[in-house]
Design a protein around this motif. Structure first.
Motif, mmCIF file in Angstrom:
data_model
loop_
_atom_site.group_PDB
_atom_site.id
_atom_site.type_symbol
_atom_site.label_atom_id
_atom_site.label_comp_id
_atom_site.label_asym_id
_atom_site.label_seq_id
_atom_site.Cartn_x
_atom_site.Cartn_y
_atom_site.Cartn_z
ATOM 1 N N SER A 102 40.946 34.606 63.925
ATOM 2 C CA SER A 102 39.804 34.269 63.302
ATOM 3 C C SER A 102 39.687 32.811 63.454
ATOM 4 C CB SER A 102 39.192 35.161 62.389
ATOM 5 O OG SER A 102 39.950 34.575 61.215
ATOM 6 N N SER A 103 38.697 31.957 63.982
ATOM 7 C CA SER A 103 38.706 30.821 64.066
ATOM 8 C C SER A 103 36.972 30.103 63.531
ATOM 9 C CB SER A 103 38.985 30.045 65.416
ATOM 10 O OG SER A 103 38.941 28.516 65.284
ATOM 11 N N THR A 104 37.067 29.364 62.704
ATOM 12 C CA THR A 104 35.849 28.985 62.349
ATOM 13 C C THR A 104 35.743 27.376 62.656
ATOM 14 O OG1 THR A 104 36.568 28.190 59.762
ATOM 15 C CG2 THR A 104 35.494 30.411 60.158
ATOM 16 N N LEU A 105 34.329 26.904 62.984
ATOM 17 C CA LEU A 105 34.043 25.597 63.279
ATOM 18 C C LEU A 105 32.924 25.392 62.379
ATOM 19 C CD1 LEU A 105 33.466 23.912 66.881
ATOM 20 C CD2 LEU A 105 31.676 23.905 64.939
ATOM 21 N N GLU A 106 32.895 24.376 61.731
ATOM 22 C CA GLU A 106 31.931 23.535 60.892
ATOM 23 C C GLU A 106 31.272 22.571 61.433
ATOM 24 O OE1 GLU A 106 31.087 23.276 55.949
ATOM 25 O OE2 GLU A 106 33.023 23.397 56.592
ATOM 26 N N GLU A 107 30.054 22.305 61.335
ATOM 27 C CA GLU A 107 29.399 21.017 61.307
ATOM 28 C C GLU A 107 28.707 20.562 60.304
ATOM 29 O OE1 GLU A 107 29.670 18.960 64.243
ATOM 30 O OE2 GLU A 107 29.136 20.077 65.974
ATOM 31 N N LYS B 276 31.780 21.960 72.430
ATOM 32 C CA LYS B 276 30.542 21.679 72.168
ATOM 33 C C LYS B 276 29.806 20.768 73.320
ATOM 34 C CE LYS B 276 27.481 19.166 68.923
ATOM 35 N NZ LYS B 276 27.260 18.242 67.751
ATOM 36 N N ASN B 277 28.809 21.611 73.934
ATOM 37 C CA ASN B 277 27.953 21.213 74.955
ATOM 38 C C ASN B 277 29.006 20.940 76.191
ATOM 39 O OD1 ASN B 277 25.469 21.266 73.744
ATOM 40 N ND2 ASN B 277 25.558 19.358 72.888
ATOM 41 N N GLY B 278 30.119 21.653 76.277
ATOM 42 C CA GLY B 278 30.962 21.477 77.458
ATOM 43 C C GLY B 278 32.216 20.621 77.379
ATOM 44 N N VAL B 279 32.040 19.769 76.024
ATOM 45 C CA VAL B 279 33.131 19.047 75.669
ATOM 46 C C VAL B 279 34.161 19.581 74.482
ATOM 47 C CG1 VAL B 279 33.544 16.503 74.650
ATOM 48 C CG2 VAL B 279 31.800 16.834 76.180
ATOM 49 N N GLU B 280 35.310 19.382 74.802
ATOM 50 C CA GLU B 280 36.269 20.020 73.601
ATOM 51 C C GLU B 280 36.154 19.307 72.560
ATOM 52 O OE1 GLU B 280 41.025 20.691 73.098
ATOM 53 O OE2 GLU B 280 40.395 20.185 75.218
ATOM 54 N N THR B 281 36.292 19.966 71.430
ATOM 55 C CA THR B 281 36.085 19.514 70.138
ATOM 56 C C THR B 281 37.173 19.916 69.235
ATOM 57 O OG1 THR B 281 34.701 19.051 68.131
ATOM 58 C CG2 THR B 281 34.439 21.293 69.264
ATOM 59 N N ALA B 282 37.809 19.361 68.384
ATOM 60 C CA ALA B 282 38.606 19.716 67.459
ATOM 61 C C ALA B 282 38.798 19.444 66.003
ATOM 62 C CB ALA B 282 40.013 18.877 67.876
ATOM 63 N N THR B 283 37.365 18.941 65.659
ATOM 64 C CA THR B 283 37.035 18.598 64.263
ATOM 65 C C THR B 283 36.311 19.742 63.458
ATOM 66 O OG1 THR B 283 34.999 17.607 64.903
ATOM 67 C CG2 THR B 283 36.886 16.026 64.695
ATOM 68 N N GLY B 284 36.707 19.747 62.343
ATOM 69 C CA GLY B 284 35.977 20.933 61.567
ATOM 70 C C GLY B 284 36.560 22.378 61.959
ATOM 71 N N ILE B 285 37.507 22.696 62.353
ATOM 72 C CA ILE B 285 38.119 23.783 62.850
ATOM 73 C C ILE B 285 39.272 24.411 61.966
ATOM 74 C CG2 ILE B 285 39.188 25.085 64.698
ATOM 75 C CD1 ILE B 285 37.841 23.102 66.727
ATOM 76 N N HIS B 286 39.121 25.571 61.694
ATOM 77 C CA HIS B 286 40.176 26.212 60.931
ATOM 78 C C HIS B 286 40.403 27.582 61.636
ATOM 79 C CE1 HIS B 286 42.784 27.339 57.547
ATOM 80 N NE2 HIS B 286 42.136 28.300 57.193
ATOM 81 N N THR B 287 41.685 27.885 61.846
ATOM 82 C CA THR B 287 42.143 28.978 62.568
ATOM 83 C C THR B 287 43.049 29.805 61.908
ATOM 84 O OG1 THR B 287 41.581 27.949 64.730
ATOM 85 C CG2 THR B 287 43.118 30.139 64.726
ATOM 86 N N ILE B 288 43.299 31.027 61.861
ATOM 87 C CA ILE B 288 43.869 32.042 61.204
ATOM 88 C C ILE B 288 44.411 33.019 62.065
ATOM 89 C CG2 ILE B 288 44.431 33.556 59.087
ATOM 90 C CD1 ILE B 288 42.263 31.912 57.754
ATOM 91 N N LYS B 289 45.686 33.187 62.077
ATOM 92 C CA LYS B 289 46.272 34.293 62.814
ATOM 93 C C LYS B 289 47.017 35.453 61.928
ATOM 94 C CE LYS B 289 50.139 33.710 64.895
ATOM 95 N NZ LYS B 289 51.129 33.104 65.601
#
Length: 205
Positions: free
Chosen positions: A83-88, A59-72
């Motif tokens: 597919s990976s979703t990011l929720e704010e 987010k704005n060049g800074v790594e973020t790990a919150t609100g993320i859900h990834t499925i392989k």
């Protein structure tokens, strides 16, 4: 796709195939125009092999790990997709940039794609401005057409000059001005559109 051969000690050769991921796709799953809703982004890629990969959100060049859900998942051909979703959960200000980055052994550099949060009202303003400009252009064309229909009811260049002269005289222009205008029109040549434009200019002044 890249491939290589790994040789063992007397056990034969092993062929290793690397399938690069398809180009990344990032989409917003938030209702358009609803700035108060949470922002949900989805990043997708597919058809890569082997399965090991690294997907990172920024987010704005800074790594973020919150609100993320990834499925392989693995498809019927043995290739992988993710597919990976990011929720704010909080409203996001306009101009915020979100980047999805995927690293894989088949890629020399990570694949990246960026989503920029836009102002819901910005696109409407641009569209309205375009409509106003098109309307103004239409009115100008309409005015030119009316002048041509009103003053140029002829079938030859000679008739055009006569009609133009009469048109100026009906508006009580000085004779010197009429002569100068007709001379200028004749010098412009026999192109009808150019003559009309010159005549319109004189009438507008």
């Amino acid at each position: 796709m890249r491939q290589g051969i790994v040789r063992g000690n007397g056990t034969g050769s092993h062929l290793i195939v690397h399938a690069a991921p398809t180009p990344l796709i990032i989409v917003s799953m938030t209702a358009e125009g609803n700035s108060s809703a949470s922002l949900i982004l989805m990043c997708e890629t597919a058809e890569f092999y082997p399965e090991n990969f690294t997907l990172t959100w920024y987010k704005n060049g800074v790594e973020t790990a919150t609100g993320i859900h990834t499925i392989k998942r693995q498809n019927t051909e043995g290739l992988y997709e993710v597919s990976s979703t990011l929720e704010e959960t909080q409203p996001v200000s306009s101009g915020a940039k979100y980047t999805c980055s995927v690293s894989h052994v088949s890629l020399e550099t990570p694949a990246v794609i960026t989503y920029t949060k836009s102002n819901p009202g910005h696109g409407f303003s641009i569209s309205l401005l375009m409509i106003v400009r098109l309307l103004m252009a239409f009115l100008v064309i309409l005015a030119l057409t009316a002048i041509i229909v009103d003053h140029v009811k002829i079938s030859s260049i000679e008739g055009f000059y006569v009609g133009l002269k009469n048109s100026y005289r009906r508006r009580h222009f000085p004779s010197d001005f009429v002569n100068i205008a007709l001379t200028s029109v004749k010098a412009a040549g026999s192109v009808f559109s150019n003559c009309s434009l010159i005549r319109y200019t004189y009438l507008s002044e």
